[in-house]
Scaffold this motif. Structure first.
Motif, PDB file in Angstrom:
ATOM      1  N   THR A  11       0.909  -0.963   0.040  1.00 57.46           N
ATOM      2  CA  THR A  11       0.019   0.126   0.172  1.00 57.46           C
ATOM      3  C   THR A  11       0.747   1.414  -0.091  1.00 57.46           C
ATOM      4  O   THR A  11       2.032   0.976   0.511  1.00 57.46           O
ATOM      5  CB  THR A  11      -1.022   0.028   1.159  1.00 57.46           C
ATOM      6  OG1 THR A  11      -0.132   0.180   2.225  1.00 57.46           O
ATOM      7  CG2 THR A  11      -1.876  -1.067   1.328  1.00 57.46           C
ATOM      8  N   PRO A  12       0.469   2.347  -0.412  1.00 53.71           N
ATOM      9  CA  PRO A  12      -0.912   2.458  -1.161  1.00 53.71           C
ATOM     10  C   PRO A  12      -1.024   2.034  -2.561  1.00 53.71           C
ATOM     11  O   PRO A  12       0.007   2.524  -3.405  1.00 53.71           O
ATOM     12  CB  PRO A  12      -1.017   3.980  -1.039  1.00 53.71           C
ATOM     13  CG  PRO A  12       0.251   4.664  -1.152  1.00 53.71           C
ATOM     14  CD  PRO A  12       1.128   3.519  -0.509  1.00 53.71           C
ATOM     15  N   THR A  13      -2.105   1.336  -2.864  1.00 52.34           N
ATOM     16  CA  THR A  13      -2.255   0.864  -4.315  1.00 52.34           C
ATOM     17  C   THR A  13      -3.532   1.070  -4.289  1.00 52.34           C
ATOM     18  O   THR A  13      -4.398   0.909  -3.379  1.00 52.34           O
ATOM     19  CB  THR A  13      -1.655  -0.759  -4.613  1.00 52.34           C
ATOM     20  OG1 THR A  13      -2.379  -1.361  -3.527  1.00 52.34           O
ATOM     21  CG2 THR A  13      -0.193  -0.612  -4.221  1.00 52.34           C
ATOM     22  N   VAL A  14      -4.026   1.334  -5.610  1.00 53.43           N
ATOM     23  CA  VAL A  14      -5.464   1.604  -6.150  1.00 53.43           C
ATOM     24  C   VAL A  14      -5.643   0.532  -7.365  1.00 53.43           C
ATOM     25  O   VAL A  14      -5.034   0.857  -8.223  1.00 53.43           O
ATOM     26  CB  VAL A  14      -5.909   2.827  -6.567  1.00 53.43           C
ATOM     27  CG1 VAL A  14      -7.269   3.161  -7.177  1.00 53.43           C
ATOM     28  CG2 VAL A  14      -5.483   3.933  -5.236  1.00 53.43           C
ATOM     29  N   SER A  15      -6.770  -0.112  -6.979  1.00 54.88           N
ATOM     30  CA  SER A  15      -6.940  -1.437  -8.157  1.00 54.88           C
ATOM     31  C   SER A  15      -5.947  -1.907  -8.635  1.00 54.88           C
ATOM     32  O   SER A  15      -5.578  -2.056  -9.920  1.00 54.88           O
ATOM     33  CB  SER A  15      -7.965  -0.661  -8.974  1.00 54.88           C
ATOM     34  OG  SER A  15      -9.129  -0.150  -8.739  1.00 54.88           O
ATOM     35  N   CYS A  16      -4.908  -2.449  -7.438  1.00 52.29           N
ATOM     36  CA  CYS A  16      -3.872  -3.370  -7.971  1.00 52.29           C
ATOM     37  C   CYS A  16      -2.674  -2.471  -8.842  1.00 52.29           C
ATOM     38  O   CYS A  16      -2.056  -3.049  -9.707  1.00 52.29           O
ATOM     39  CB  CYS A  16      -4.049  -4.530  -8.567  1.00 52.29           C
ATOM     40  SG  CYS A  16      -5.174  -5.699  -7.480  1.00 52.29           S
ATOM     41  N   GLY A  17      -2.762  -1.206  -8.695  1.00 49.77           N
ATOM     42  CA  GLY A  17      -1.979  -0.278  -9.361  1.00 49.77           C
ATOM     43  C   GLY A  17      -2.627   0.193 -10.608  1.00 49.77           C
ATOM     44  O   GLY A  17      -1.857   0.746 -11.562  1.00 49.77           O
ATOM     45  N   ARG A  18      -3.690  -0.061 -11.122  1.00 52.40           N
ATOM     46  CA  ARG A  18      -4.432   0.275 -12.408  1.00 52.40           C
ATOM     47  C   ARG A  18      -4.345   1.634 -12.516  1.00 52.40           C
ATOM     48  O   ARG A  18      -4.427   2.297 -13.532  1.00 52.40           O
ATOM     49  CB  ARG A  18      -5.695  -0.536 -12.494  1.00 52.40           C
ATOM     50  CG  ARG A  18      -6.506   0.103 -13.954  1.00 52.40           C
ATOM     51  CD  ARG A  18      -7.685  -0.731 -13.801  1.00 52.40           C
ATOM     52  NE  ARG A  18      -8.467  -0.309 -15.187  1.00 52.40           N
ATOM     53  CZ  ARG A  18      -9.627  -0.825 -15.287  1.00 52.40           C
ATOM     54  NH1 ARG A  18     -10.394  -1.513 -14.463  1.00 52.40           N
ATOM     55  NH2 ARG A  18     -10.146  -0.281 -16.661  1.00 52.40           N
ATOM     56  N   TYR A  19      -4.661   2.133 -11.236  1.00 57.38           N
ATOM     57  CA  TYR A  19      -4.905   3.508 -11.099  1.00 57.38           C
ATOM     58  C   TYR A  19      -3.886   4.346 -10.160  1.00 57.38           C
ATOM     59  O   TYR A  19      -3.499   3.615  -9.174  1.00 57.38           O
ATOM     60  CB  TYR A  19      -6.310   4.190 -10.806  1.00 57.38           C
ATOM     61  CG  TYR A  19      -7.303   3.706 -11.465  1.00 57.38           C
ATOM     62  CD1 TYR A  19      -7.484   3.658 -12.913  1.00 57.38           C
ATOM     63  CD2 TYR A  19      -8.301   2.694 -11.090  1.00 57.38           C
ATOM     64  CE1 TYR A  19      -8.494   3.543 -13.748  1.00 57.38           C
ATOM     65  CE2 TYR A  19      -9.335   2.271 -11.879  1.00 57.38           C
ATOM     66  CZ  TYR A  19      -9.447   2.543 -13.255  1.00 57.38           C
ATOM     67  OH  TYR A  19     -10.340   2.061 -13.813  1.00 57.38           O
ATOM     68  N   PRO A  20      -3.600   5.507 -10.262  1.00 57.80           N
ATOM     69  CA  PRO A  20      -2.491   5.971  -9.162  1.00 57.80           C
ATOM     70  C   PRO A  20      -3.219   6.413  -7.793  1.00 57.80           C
ATOM     71  O   PRO A  20      -4.280   6.832  -7.690  1.00 57.80           O
ATOM     72  CB  PRO A  20      -1.856   7.220  -9.629  1.00 57.80           C
ATOM     73  CG  PRO A  20      -2.986   7.848 -10.733  1.00 57.80           C
ATOM     74  CD  PRO A  20      -3.684   6.467 -11.406  1.00 57.80           C
ATOM     75  N   ALA A  21      -2.499   6.109  -6.751  1.00 57.44           N
ATOM     76  CA  ALA A  21      -2.854   6.688  -5.287  1.00 57.44           C
ATOM     77  C   ALA A  21      -2.720   7.729  -5.332  1.00 57.44           C
ATOM     78  O   ALA A  21      -2.127   8.629  -6.025  1.00 57.44           O
ATOM     79  CB  ALA A  21      -2.056   5.847  -4.317  1.00 57.44           C
TER      80      ALA A  21
END
Length: 701
Positions: A11-21
């Motif tokens: 973390t921090p990751t958003v949707s497994c890295g698909r979108y930026p935190a």
């Protein structure tokens, strides 16, 4: 898994890295991961992070979390707007492995002969470390290695110099078998994306003249609205949000209170955009010209206000798009264009866009419109109903704009299902409206705020007690105390908050059977006499001013991730704190939810969250009243909503007086009497705690 060591649950990751935190400049961003290894050798972890310029910063060492959790933690602090990324690395730490083994063997009574191999291995590790430490420490490392090899010394003298290097070699470790994890993106915005105070008004109402028997109504203009800017800025707001300023359609125009038939003097809803005078790139002629608008934006900036524009992607029936691009709309079976509906509500004055008919054409036009206003000095857009447009469109538009102007911000006005609201945050919206308005009990607001803190990597809340569309029943019936309560909660729980004009005048009369204002300003001019209200003591402006002053003066209130709640034994009260590790600033708040009666409560504070040990005492200063108290883990509070509905404390160690000569008291914290409604005043000290005081549920003394 790839690499020598597992690296999981980063973390921090958003949707497994698909979108930026998400982060903002200067924010401490927590990074964590789970990593472990076989056997008894010691593992280390670090973060490598890269800035928008592509450069790599020195790695940040991660510290282990709770024993047995195999969780590692660090913080990074971005210092520029743009696209950042980070990677967690795991490595074998031969120094820590050696240190652990040697100290255990010495404690077990083993001597130099038994440790010959260990001493030699330690010297080898220090040889490798010599090149990694700062130049000024190399002689020390070299000397410690020599001591390990000197078999003429007693064991303690051989080992101690190497053991004393623990702090140095933590910061500059020898890393072996380095394993790199995935690289994850972080988008860093300017601070206003997280910390902002919004004020909404209709420019056409400022300086407007209402119709009389011998005179027609006259709209306010950008020039007359400029006169309201000092008053908004004086209350401490920094973002001025304007509803749509474009020409308003005449076809199917709504009348007062959303009636279907408009009279000749009805001005219509600004959200019914477009007429013969132009569409989304035009200014309503009653407000002035594009040059007048730019002068208004400049005047706002001089007053310390940034103008936010409304971005409502819809059209009135007489918008130029309807004739120029009929394919952008939905044609019904009878050949008519479908107007907007949210059954049972109907919006006959608005045509929604159909993004599937000509997606490329619509995308090009919307990007053109946004960049047109960016060129006029606009860097913030409040997006109307984004959840009714395709999410891939928003993802495309936001990031296309940020390619050109990285500091442009987008606020999502979406009161809809949780998954959709979180989804809008993930795809790039900078801030979001929330369910704050409908969380009217302490327990449910606490639970909701904890959910928002857990979602801080992708969703930034903006708390609004009211909007032109929403007048909650709590404000309809709670009187001035409830207006103060909701302002305290909105401004001190969330780093971003806002109000719609009229809140400071306690406007609370609803249209019968609706959760919205009677004589709604969306459909009519509504000039207000701000000066008279304040002169007569009928304004909440001084109280709002004080809240915004407190927000600006306390760095802890600029963040969301640091929000923590404390237990209090009265369900009508909420207790929370925020702490800033850089400055040591801590704010502790206790607020009532009851606008009608006095409430008592007993706190049980989470002392480590405040930076204290469980037994310590400290000083709190109420920033609303100026009174100071001696507090500890357990304290008693009394809140009278007709005086002050909250204690807003800054926390100070004993002996560090917050203000020279400030009033102080021990025991019960009790609100002071204001000079007039809404105006804080340093007041009398609270009563000392006494045996037999009624409990929190049984009322006052």
């Amino acid at each position: 898994m790839t690499g020598r060591f597992p690296i999981e649950d980063v973390t921090p990751t958003v949707s497994c890295g698909r979108y930026p935190a998400k982060a903002v400049v200067g924010e401490l961003v927590p990074v964590s991961a789970r990593s472990y290894r076989e056997g008894h050798h010691k593992l280390g972890c670090n973060v490598v992070w890269r800035g928008p310029d592509g450069g790599t910063a020195p790695f940040t060492r991660m510290r282990p979390g709770e024993p047995g959790s195999d969780r590692w933690h660090a913080t990074i602090r971005p210092d520029a707007v743009g696209s950042w990324s980070f990677t967690v690395e795991a490595f074998s730490d031969p120094y820590l492995t050696w240190q652990d083994a040697v100290t255990k063997k010495i404690a077990a009574g083993q001597g130099s002969a038994d440790l010959a191999n260990d001493l030699a291995e330690g010297a080898r590790v220090l040889d490798a470390a010599e090149a990694l430490v700062p130049a000024g420490a190399r002689d020390r490392v070299r000397g410690a290695a020599a001591a390990l090899r000197d078999d003429t010394r007693p064991l303690a003298e051989r080992v101690s110099p190497a053991l004393d290097l623990a702090d140095l070699l933590w910061e500059h470790p020898v890393r072996e078998q380095v394993t790199g994890g995935e690289t994850y993106p972080i988008w860093v915005d300017r601070e206003r994306a997280l910390f902002s105070a919004w004020y909404e008004f209709f420019p056409r109402s400022e300086g407007a003249v209402l119709a009389t028997a011998d005179r027609p109504a006259r709209s306010g203009t950008f020039a007359t609205a400029t006169g309201r800017l000092p008053g908004v800025a004086a209350m401490g707001f920094d973002v001025l949000y304007l509803p749509p300023i474009h020409p308003i359609g005449r076809v199917n125009r709504k009348g007062r209170n959303n009636t279907l038939v408009a009279g000749p003097d009805d001005v219509g809803s600004p959200w019914a955009i477009g007429a013969a005078e132009g569409g989304h790139d035009a200014i309503h002629p009653d407000l002035g010209t594009l040059a007048d608008f730019r002068r208004f934006v400049d005047a706002a900036a001089e007053a310390g206000l940034e103008v936010a524009m409304d971005l409502a992607l819809q059209a009135a029936p007489d918008h130029p798009w309807v004739t120029e691009h009929p394919e952008w709309f939905t044609t019904r079976a009878d050949g008519s264009i479908a107007y907007a509906e949210n059954p049972p509500k109907k919006y006959q004055d608005i045509y929604p866009l159909n993004f599937d008919n000509d997606p490329e054409g619509i995308r090009a036009e919307m990007l053109r419109v946004v960049l047109h206003w960016v060129a006029q000095g606009i860097r913030i857009f409040r997006v109307d109903n984004p959840h009714t447009k395709p999410f891939d469109f928003w993802h495309w538009l936001i990031w296309e704009v940020k390619k050109v102007e990285p500091d442009v911000l987008f606020l999502a006005e979406a009161f809809t299902r949780p998954a959709i609201m979180h989804g809008l945050g993930r795809i790039g919206f900078s801030q979001s409206y929330t369910y704050f308005t409908w969380r009217t009990e302490a327990a449910e607001l606490r639970a909701y705020c904890e959910e928002l803190v857990a979602s801080a990597d992708h969703m930034r809340p903006n708390f609004w007690p009211n909007t032109p569309d929403i007048l909650h029943e709590s404000l309809q019936h709670g009187g001035p105390p409830m207006f103060r309560i909701r302002a305290v909660l909105a401004s001190l729980l969330s780093p971003s908050w806002g109000i719609y004009a009229g809140y400071e005048l306690f406007e609370h009369v609803a249209r019968p059977g609706a959760e919205e204002y009677l004589d709604n300003e969306k459909f009519e001019l509504r000039p207000r006499d701000w000066a008279a209200a304040q002169a007569q003591g009928r304004s909440l402006a001084p109280f709002l001013t004080r809240l915004n002053e407190i927000r600006r003066a306390n760095p802890a209130l600029r963040r969301l991730r640091n929000l923590r709640f404390h237990d209090i034994d009265n369900p009508a009260l909420l207790c929370w704190s925020k702490h800033d590790p850089d400055t040591g600033n801590t704010v502790l708040v206790v607020c009532t939810f009851d606008p009608h009666t006095v409430q008592w409560g007993n706190t049980t504070l989470d002392m480590p969250t405040l930076g204290f040990d469980w037994h310590e005492r400290f000083t709190v200063r109420d920033e609303l009243t100026g009174v100071s108290y001696d507090w500890g883990q357990h304290n008693t509070v009394k809140l009278d909503p007709y005086l002050y509905p909250a204690h807003v404390f800054t926390v100070h160690r004993l002996g560090q007086s917050p203000v020279a000569g400030a009033d102080s008291a021990a025991g019960t914290a009790e609100a002071a009497v204001p000079a007039r409604p809404g105006r804080p005043l340093a007041g009398r000290a609270g009563k000392r705690k006494r045996p037999g005081r009624p409990n929190a549920q049984s009322g006052g003394s």
